[in-house]
Design a protein around this motif. Structure first.
Motif, PDB file in Angstrom:
ATOM      1  N   ARG A 288      25.485  36.109  73.284  1.00 55.66           N
ATOM      2  CA  ARG A 288      26.385  35.399  74.195  1.00 55.66           C
ATOM      3  C   ARG A 288      25.760  35.239  75.577  1.00 55.66           C
ATOM      4  O   ARG A 288      25.880  34.184  76.214  1.00 55.66           O
ATOM      5  CB  ARG A 288      27.703  36.160  74.305  1.00 55.66           C
ATOM      6  CG  ARG A 288      28.785  35.441  75.096  1.00 55.66           C
ATOM      7  CD  ARG A 288      29.907  36.381  75.459  1.00 55.66           C
ATOM      8  NE  ARG A 288      29.427  37.484  76.302  1.00 55.66           N
ATOM      9  CZ  ARG A 288      30.217  38.444  76.786  1.00 55.66           C
ATOM     10  NH1 ARG A 288      31.505  38.460  76.481  1.00 55.66           N
ATOM     11  NH2 ARG A 288      29.716  39.402  77.549  1.00 55.66           N
ATOM     12  N   ASP A 289      25.069  36.284  76.057  1.00 54.61           N
ATOM     13  CA  ASP A 289      24.441  36.199  77.375  1.00 54.61           C
ATOM     14  C   ASP A 289      23.347  35.138  77.404  1.00 54.61           C
ATOM     15  O   ASP A 289      23.176  34.426  78.401  1.00 54.61           O
ATOM     16  CB  ASP A 289      23.854  37.561  77.763  1.00 54.61           C
ATOM     17  CG  ASP A 289      24.934  38.591  78.048  1.00 54.61           C
ATOM     18  OD1 ASP A 289      26.095  38.190  78.248  1.00 54.61           O
ATOM     19  OD2 ASP A 289      24.612  39.801  78.046  1.00 54.61           O
ATOM     20  N   ARG A 291      23.179  32.445  75.525  1.00 48.22           N
ATOM     21  CA  ARG A 291      23.837  31.131  75.524  1.00 48.22           C
ATOM     22  C   ARG A 291      24.451  30.825  76.883  1.00 48.22           C
ATOM     23  O   ARG A 291      24.368  29.700  77.382  1.00 48.22           O
ATOM     24  CB  ARG A 291      24.922  31.103  74.449  1.00 48.22           C
ATOM     25  CG  ARG A 291      24.371  31.032  73.028  1.00 48.22           C
ATOM     26  CD  ARG A 291      25.493  31.131  72.017  1.00 48.22           C
ATOM     27  NE  ARG A 291      25.014  30.929  70.651  1.00 48.22           N
ATOM     28  CZ  ARG A 291      25.754  31.137  69.563  1.00 48.22           C
ATOM     29  NH1 ARG A 291      27.011  31.562  69.695  1.00 48.22           N
ATOM     30  NH2 ARG A 291      25.243  30.929  68.363  1.00 48.22           N
ATOM     31  N   GLY A 292      25.070  31.835  77.494  1.00 48.90           N
ATOM     32  CA  GLY A 292      25.676  31.621  78.802  1.00 48.90           C
ATOM     33  C   GLY A 292      24.662  31.303  79.877  1.00 48.90           C
ATOM     34  O   GLY A 292      24.963  30.609  80.852  1.00 48.90           O
TER      35      GLY A 292
END
Length: 588
Positions: A288-289, A291-292
């Motif tokens: 997630r990090d 992608r963020g």
């Protein structure tokens, strides 16, 4: 769910996976990582992130301390040169090669950042070596791999801190060298002191629970001040563990040591398993990090695979000359063995002759004892050198051991925790963190998952019980001889100063002689209770066990037998002593 509920659920998962793993023929740590990865992607499970300080400062010190306590210091000392080469030289080389490669593969990062990540993925993981221990390979291979994983963290973390500092200021080679030397020297000094104080304090405490409670804080007592002074707290914890493990049989009661082992084995299971489970649980948050931060998952995966391949190639290229140097050292040792044997014979003859001679004029009893102790120490050192040469020659590493030494160098929780300590301002930080996870998880799953198969293909699986049967019998004969010599001493007395009945001594001699043919000969307790007082019998049994223990520890100092045989004999003595003390207590 409340935090306590998560903890309870985690313990249940650990227990279930540990019980299931042998049935599906997969190592429990690997299953726990896979379970963690699968659970992390469930919609109901939030992204999990663990502060790296928890792993480096709370989880690793007790695990490394416990592993060091259990490690035979005799074996660690014999392979200290090889362990040092791997834990310092290999980490330096891997850091440089991987660091330079990452600056070419990851856009926007400088050499200092690349070296920081290189330092992170270079050290093997102490927790991951549990997979090696369960593969039933040569104890020497396990010692080298465990020793490397215990000490290479100091090199890697010093390089990591220096590389991070270099991103904001100029760092010289001399400053890095000075930091490393201080990190190791201060850690060894503080760890040694903590280990000695630990034994001194616990030897004076008769309460088993309090004794074990003190052992639980020892790794942190070594870790915290060392880190505060800029040293390696992990090396300090290892040193304290080695000192404790070596001298505990001399200083601590058998009951205290067995209680301590039971508690620490349980803690090891829970903490090690939690490390692997949490390692897998962090994957979703790392993805997630990335992608963020608009990073590329594919790039992180590819670079992680390349970095993992690179550390494996560098390890292969380093191990080859290391094994060659090791064989050269063995050859030099064999060449001087004859001279050492002659020196041993001369020292033994001189010591035997001195025993029959009257005390020199002008020398009091204390001075004579000091002279005799010095002669015994010199003889022990020579015998230890001879035993070291014989051991290294008999357990010499060939190409098969070299292949396993390369393949068993897995990364793990240290890499995942250390890479997350990169500053928030680091370019492409989320991508670099995921790269570190790919290296750790990939080597753990690929190399750890195929390790048992590789051991079978290379023919390195061993049955220690069958191999050491004759050696253990020879050791038992030596212990019996020590007991009979003690029983024949005219100054043998009970603790209250009264002599033992002669018929009791005769029966004890007969029983010791009978155990040469049957080491498991049971004690005839009913007969003892009818003919002799329980107190006399208990005192004599404790005297016999003390004679065996003293001889066993002296043989350990000389290195005459394998650490496996010595440890097994010590466990038997501990169990017998606890049994005698319990029967004596119940009788009283």
């Amino acid at each position: 769910m409340e935090p306590v509920g998560w903890v309870v659920l985690g313990v249940l998962v650990v227990v279930a996976v540990t019980e299931l793993a042998p049935r599906v023929h997969v190592s429990a740590p690997l299953l726990l990582v896979l379970v963690g990865v699968a659970v992390s992607f469930l919609p109901a499970v939030p992204a999990i992130s663990v502060d790296p300080r928890w792993v480096l400062g709370i989880v690793l010190p007790p695990l490394l301390y416990s592993a060091a306590v259990a490690m035979p210091t005799m074996d660690f000392r014999r392979d200290l040169t090889t362990i040092s080469e791997l834990s310092v030289g290999l980490v330096l080389l891997s850091t440089a090669v991987v660091g330079v490669a990452l600056t070419r593969l990851v856009p926007g990062i400088g050499l200092a950042t690349g070296l920081a990540v290189g330092a992170v993925v270079s050290p093997t993981d102490a927790v991951a070596t549990t997979i090696v221990r369960r593969a039933r390979v040569s104890p020497r291979l396990v010692t080298v791999l465990e020793g490397e994983s215990m000490l290479n963290d100091a090199t890697a973390l010093v390089l990591l801190r220096s590389a991070i500092a270099a991103t904001a200021a100029t760092v010289t080679l001399w400053s890095v060298t000075g930091r490393f030397l201080w990190a190791v020297v201060s850690a060894v000094g503080i760890g040694w002191l903590v280990g000695r104080v630990n034994l001194s304090v616990r030897a004076r405490i008769n309460h088993p629970t309090v004794n074990v409670a003190i052992s639980l804080v020892v790794p942190f007592v070594a870790y915290l001040p060392t880190e505060h002074l800029g040293g390696s707290g992990l090396v300090a914890a290892v040193t304290a563990g080695l000192v404790t493990g070596h001298d505990a049989p001399k200083r601590l009661r058998a009951e205290d040591r067995l209680n301590e082992q039971a508690v620490w084995r349980t803690l090891e299971l829970l903490i090690e398993s939690a490390v692997f489970l949490v390692m897998g649980l962090q994957l979703f948050g790392l993805v997630r990090d990335v992608r963020g931060g608009h990073g590329s998952l594919v790039r992180a995966l590819v670079v992680g695979v390349l970095a993992g391949t690179l550390v494996l190639v560098v390890r292969s290229l380093f191990v080859v000359p290391s094994l060659w140097l090791q064989r050269r050292r063995v050859q030099r040792g064999v060449q001087v063995r004859d001279r050492l044997s002659e020196a041993e014979g001369a020292l033994a003859a001189r010591r035997a002759a001195a025993r029959t001679q009257p005390r020199p004029p002008g020398m009091d009893t204390e001075q004579l004892a000091q002279v005799q102790a010095a002669r015994r120490t010199r003889l022990t050192r020579v015998r230890r050198l001879i035993s070291d040469i014989d051991y290294l020659a008999a357990e010499s590493f060939g190409w098969r051991e070299g292949v396993l030494l390369v393949w068993a160098g897995m990364r793990g929780a240290v890499t995942v925790a250390a890479v997350q300590s990169l500053p928030a301002s680091t370019p492409s930080r989320s991508t670099l963190v995921l790269i570190g996870f790919v290296v750790a998880g990939g080597t753990l799953l690929l190399q750890g998952g195929t390790l048992p198969w590789l051991v079978r293909v290379l023919g390195l699986s061993r049955d220690p019980h069958a191999e050491l049967a004759s050696e253990r019998m020879a050791l038992h004969v030596e212990l019996v001889a020590a007991v009979r010599a003690r029983l024949d001493k005219p100054d043998l007395r009970r603790p209250d100063g009264s002599p033992y009945p002669e018929d009791m001594l005769d029966r004890a001699r007969q029983r010791e002689a009978a155990t040469v043919a049957d080491p498991d000969l049971p004690e005839d307790e009913a007969r003892e209770a009818s003919e002799l007082t329980r107190a006399q019998f208990r005192d004599l049994r404790l005297e016999i066990l003390q004679a065996r223990r003293a001889r066993l520890l002296r043989l350990r100092d000389e290195g005459a037998y394998s650490s496996q045989s010595l440890d097994q004999a010590l466990r038997v003595l501990d169990a017998e002593q606890i049994g005698v003390e319990m029967r004596g207590g119940s009788a009283g």
